[in-house]
Design a protein around this motif. Structure first.
Motif, PDB file in Angstrom:
ATOM      1  N   UNK A 132       0.821  -1.191   0.000  1.00 18.38           N
ATOM      2  CA  UNK A 132       0.000   0.000   0.000  1.00 18.38           C
ATOM      3  C   UNK A 132       0.862   1.252   0.000  1.00 18.38           C
ATOM      4  N   UNK A 133       0.436   2.243  -0.776  1.00 15.55           N
ATOM      5  CA  UNK A 133       1.142   3.518  -0.836  1.00 15.55           C
ATOM      6  C   UNK A 133       0.517   4.553   0.090  1.00 15.55           C
ATOM      7  N   UNK A 134      -0.792   4.514   0.204  1.00 16.22           N
ATOM      8  CA  UNK A 134      -1.528   5.499   1.002  1.00 16.22           C
ATOM      9  C   UNK A 134      -2.947   4.985   1.164  1.00 16.22           C
ATOM     10  N   UNK A 135      -3.552   5.280   2.314  1.00 16.16           N
ATOM     11  CA  UNK A 135      -4.946   4.899   2.567  1.00 16.16           C
ATOM     12  C   UNK A 135      -5.801   6.161   2.622  1.00 16.16           C
ATOM     13  N   UNK A 136      -6.457   6.530   1.541  1.00 11.81           N
ATOM     14  CA  UNK A 136      -7.283   7.740   1.543  1.00 11.81           C
ATOM     15  C   UNK A 136      -8.534   7.630   2.412  1.00 11.81           C
ATOM     16  N   UNK A 137      -8.980   6.397   2.699  1.00 18.69           N
ATOM     17  CA  UNK A 137     -10.206   6.233   3.479  1.00 18.69           C
ATOM     18  C   UNK A 137     -10.110   4.938   4.263  1.00 18.69           C
ATOM     19  N   UNK A 138     -10.539   4.999   5.548  1.00 20.98           N
ATOM     20  CA  UNK A 138     -10.581   3.802   6.364  1.00 20.98           C
ATOM     21  C   UNK A 138     -11.839   3.826   7.218  1.00 20.98           C
ATOM     22  N   UNK A 139     -12.671   2.846   7.029  1.00 23.40           N
ATOM     23  CA  UNK A 139     -13.920   2.676   7.765  1.00 23.40           C
ATOM     24  C   UNK A 139     -14.693   4.000   7.872  1.00 23.40           C
ATOM     25  N   UNK A 140     -14.871   4.629   6.710  1.00 27.91           N
ATOM     26  CA  UNK A 140     -15.688   5.834   6.634  1.00 27.91           C
ATOM     27  C   UNK A 140     -14.967   7.136   6.901  1.00 27.91           C
ATOM     28  N   UNK A 141     -13.714   7.082   7.349  1.00 30.93           N
ATOM     29  CA  UNK A 141     -12.960   8.305   7.638  1.00 30.93           C
ATOM     30  C   UNK A 141     -11.990   8.602   6.509  1.00 30.93           C
ATOM     31  N   UNK A 142     -12.025   9.832   5.984  1.00 29.21           N
ATOM     32  CA  UNK A 142     -11.037  10.266   5.008  1.00 29.21           C
ATOM     33  C   UNK A 142      -9.750  10.609   5.747  1.00 29.21           C
ATOM     34  N   UNK A 143      -8.617  10.194   5.175  1.00 31.11           N
ATOM     35  CA  UNK A 143      -7.321  10.350   5.829  1.00 31.11           C
ATOM     36  C   UNK A 143      -6.391  11.205   4.984  1.00 31.11           C
ATOM     37  N   UNK A 144      -5.511  11.946   5.659  1.00 31.75           N
ATOM     38  CA  UNK A 144      -4.544  12.754   4.929  1.00 31.75           C
ATOM     39  C   UNK A 144      -3.314  11.922   4.576  1.00 31.75           C
ATOM     40  N   UNK A 145      -2.301  12.580   4.010  1.00 28.58           N
ATOM     41  CA  UNK A 145      -1.124  11.859   3.534  1.00 28.58           C
ATOM     42  C   UNK A 145      -0.355  11.178   4.651  1.00 28.58           C
ATOM     43  N   UNK A 146      -0.577  11.595   5.906  1.00 31.33           N
ATOM     44  CA  UNK A 146       0.115  11.015   7.053  1.00 31.33           C
ATOM     45  C   UNK A 146      -0.789  10.066   7.854  1.00 31.33           C
ATOM     46  N   UNK A 147      -1.977   9.765   7.321  1.00 29.91           N
ATOM     47  CA  UNK A 147      -2.879   8.825   7.976  1.00 29.91           C
ATOM     48  C   UNK A 147      -3.799   9.420   9.003  1.00 29.91           C
ATOM     49  N   UNK A 148      -3.836  10.760   9.132  1.00 27.53           N
ATOM     50  CA  UNK A 148      -4.686  11.402  10.127  1.00 27.53           C
ATOM     51  C   UNK A 148      -6.092  11.628   9.574  1.00 27.53           C
ATOM     52  N   UNK A 149      -7.078  11.535  10.442  1.00 29.27           N
ATOM     53  CA  UNK A 149      -8.478  11.681  10.028  1.00 29.27           C
ATOM     54  C   UNK A 149      -8.789  13.133   9.695  1.00 29.27           C
ATOM     55  N   UNK A 150      -9.494  13.339   8.581  1.00 25.08           N
ATOM     56  CA  UNK A 150      -9.875  14.694   8.181  1.00 25.08           C
ATOM     57  C   UNK A 150     -11.379  14.903   8.129  1.00 25.08           C
ATOM     58  N   UNK A 151     -12.124  13.877   7.710  1.00 29.06           N
ATOM     59  CA  UNK A 151     -13.579  14.050   7.602  1.00 29.06           C
ATOM     60  C   UNK A 151     -14.249  12.688   7.615  1.00 29.06           C
ATOM     61  N   UNK A 152     -15.451  12.635   8.203  1.00 29.43           N
ATOM     62  CA  UNK A 152     -16.203  11.390   8.289  1.00 29.43           C
ATOM     63  C   UNK A 152     -17.295  11.363   7.229  1.00 29.43           C
ATOM     64  N   UNK A 153     -17.362  10.272   6.479  1.00 34.02           N
ATOM     65  CA  UNK A 153     -18.442  10.023   5.522  1.00 34.02           C
ATOM     66  C   UNK A 153     -19.283   8.904   6.117  1.00 34.02           C
ATOM     67  N   UNK A 154     -20.480   9.187   6.653  1.00 38.40           N
ATOM     68  CA  UNK A 154     -21.276   8.144   7.311  1.00 38.40           C
ATOM     69  C   UNK A 154     -21.503   6.951   6.400  1.00 38.40           C
ATOM     70  N   UNK A 155     -21.362   5.769   6.958  1.00 36.77           N
ATOM     71  CA  UNK A 155     -21.535   4.538   6.204  1.00 36.77           C
ATOM     72  C   UNK A 155     -23.014   4.259   5.975  1.00 36.77           C
ATOM     73  N   UNK A 156     -23.349   3.804   4.787  1.00 41.82           N
ATOM     74  CA  UNK A 156     -24.720   3.426   4.458  1.00 41.82           C
ATOM     75  C   UNK A 156     -24.657   2.419   3.320  1.00 41.82           C
ATOM     76  N   UNK A 157     -25.524   1.416   3.352  1.00 41.05           N
ATOM     77  CA  UNK A 157     -25.513   0.375   2.345  1.00 41.05           C
ATOM     78  C   UNK A 157     -26.399   0.766   1.175  1.00 41.05           C
ATOM     79  N   UNK A 158     -25.987   0.429  -0.069  1.00 41.73           N
ATOM     80  CA  UNK A 158     -26.841   0.690  -1.227  1.00 41.73           C
ATOM     81  C   UNK A 158     -28.002  -0.294  -1.250  1.00 41.73           C
ATOM     82  N   UNK A 159     -29.131   0.145  -1.773  1.00 40.73           N
ATOM     83  CA  UNK A 159     -30.292  -0.730  -1.833  1.00 40.73           C
ATOM     84  C   UNK A 159     -30.255  -1.666  -3.006  1.00 40.73           C
TER      85      UNK A 159
END
Length: 359
Positions: free
Chosen positions: A332-359
């Motif tokens: 892996x080079x970078x993880x832009x998102x982990x379990x709904x959280x957007x992460x910066x280049x150093x892995x720190x949380x920047x914003x939450x995208x609430x999880x929801x399942x498609x119908x």
């Protein structure tokens, strides 16, 4: 935690790294994410005020965060390998990151560009989402999907292992062997709750709000969801007791000395799959382990302190699991998102995208 921060706005410095006590605190909260500070402090050998103050620093600095999500038993999970057209990677990542059913994204160095973890209510909706919403994105060249069949360990089970064992033992019982299948039962009802009407919506609101801050108190939780403190406490307890909500403490792993993520695809004889999967999931380097569809039936994600740790880890795999054959490794080079959280280049949380399942 800030609603939105530019991904490369703040570089790491001495104030945005982990001390040994910080790592022990994260370990404690991984074991008991909503435990009172008195209990956390006792496990660490510090007072409650010190534990709370340390967490506030980590939380404010976006180095660690506690989130919540609906339990995996309610979803069909898949892992999608995405190949992008030249110069389209960041555009594709930005689009995928906003999809609420895409819960994790990893940029990779390998024969695909992105490793995307997704969830849906059932197989037909999963197919529509992957082939339409992901495959149809401008810039996507191709996709390949592996269905999650059995989950042996996931990010919420992983521990940084920075506490003394005696302290961890005071916070949680030993982890049980896990046999979670990635399958939705459409007739499932939440034990102890009414899953219809406004109460179901309130429960969804609880999970959504706790996704942004898993340690919210009952007063704040009630205010955020429009219900009383007493009702918030009762409904959350029912969700927890029913196993319908999962809490986890995540951290900016590159700043915690775990700079290298590797995705392994392996083949294991069917008769050995469950015992090896469960044992592999308990190795300290293994972040996630699941059996999957396709020619390679075992998938594992590991966190290591550097590229030079890959060879020793694989040697340990060979010695411990002679029946396991590694077929592919992807770094892996970078993880832009982990379990709904957007992460910066150093892995720190920047914003939450609430999880929801498609119908």
């Amino acid at each position: 935690m800030p609603e939105s921060v530019s991904p490369r706005e703040i570089a790491p410095d001495s104030d945005t790294r982990f001390s040994e006590l910080d790592l022990a605190l994260v370990d404690a909260l991984q074991s008991a994410p909503r435990a009172p500070w008195t209990r956390i402090g006792r496990a660490l050998g510090v007072d409650a005020t010190t534990a709370a103050r340390r967490w506030e620093r980590l939380h404010t600095g976006r180095l660690a965060w506690i989130t919540a999500h609906a339990s995996a038993k309610l979803a069909t999970v898949a892992y999608v390998e995405v190949r992008c057209r030249p110069r389209s990677l960041q555009t594709v990542v930005a689009a995928l990151a906003e999809l609420p059913w895409v819960f994790s994204i990893d940029e990779t160095a390998g024969d695909f560009d992105l490793f995307v973890s997704v969830a849906a209510t059932d197989l037909p909706s999963l197919g529509r989402s992957v082939h339409g919403a992901i495959g149809g994105l401008p810039g996507v060249r191709s996709t390949r999907t592996r269905l999650g069949i059995r989950l042996y360990g996931e990010g919420g089970d992983w521990r940084i292992r920075a506490m003394e064992p005696a302290g961890r033992a005071t916070l949680s019982p030993p982890r049980a062997v896990r046999h979670t299948t990635h399958t939705t039962h459409t007739t499932h009802t939440t034990r102890g709750t009414d899953t219809h009407g406004s109460r179901a919506a309130d429960n969804q609101d609880l999970v959504r709000v706790l996704g942004g801050d898993g340690r919210l108190g009952y007063t704040e939780l009630g205010a955020a969801t429009g219900i009383s403190e007493h009702t918030a406490r009762r409904r959350l307890r029912r969700l927890i007791n029913g196993g319908d909500i999962t809490f986890r403490c995540d951290l900016a792993h590159p700043l915690a000395g775990l700079s290298t993520m590797v995705i392994y695809r392996a083949t294991v004889p069917h008769a050995d799959l469950d015992p090896i999967g469960n044992a592999l999931a308990r190795m300290e380097q293994v972040r996630m382990c699941a059996s999957v569809s396709g020619p390679h039936n075992l998938l594992a994600i590991v966190w290591l302190p550097g590229l030079d740790a890959i060879a020793p880890f694989e040697l340990a795999l060979t010695r411990r699991f002679p029946a396991l054959e590694v077929r592919d490794r992807t770094v892996g080079l970078h993880s832009p998102k982990r379990m709904g959280w957007l992460l910066d280049a150093h892995g720190r949380a920047t914003r939450h995208v609430p999880l929801a399942l498609p119908g």
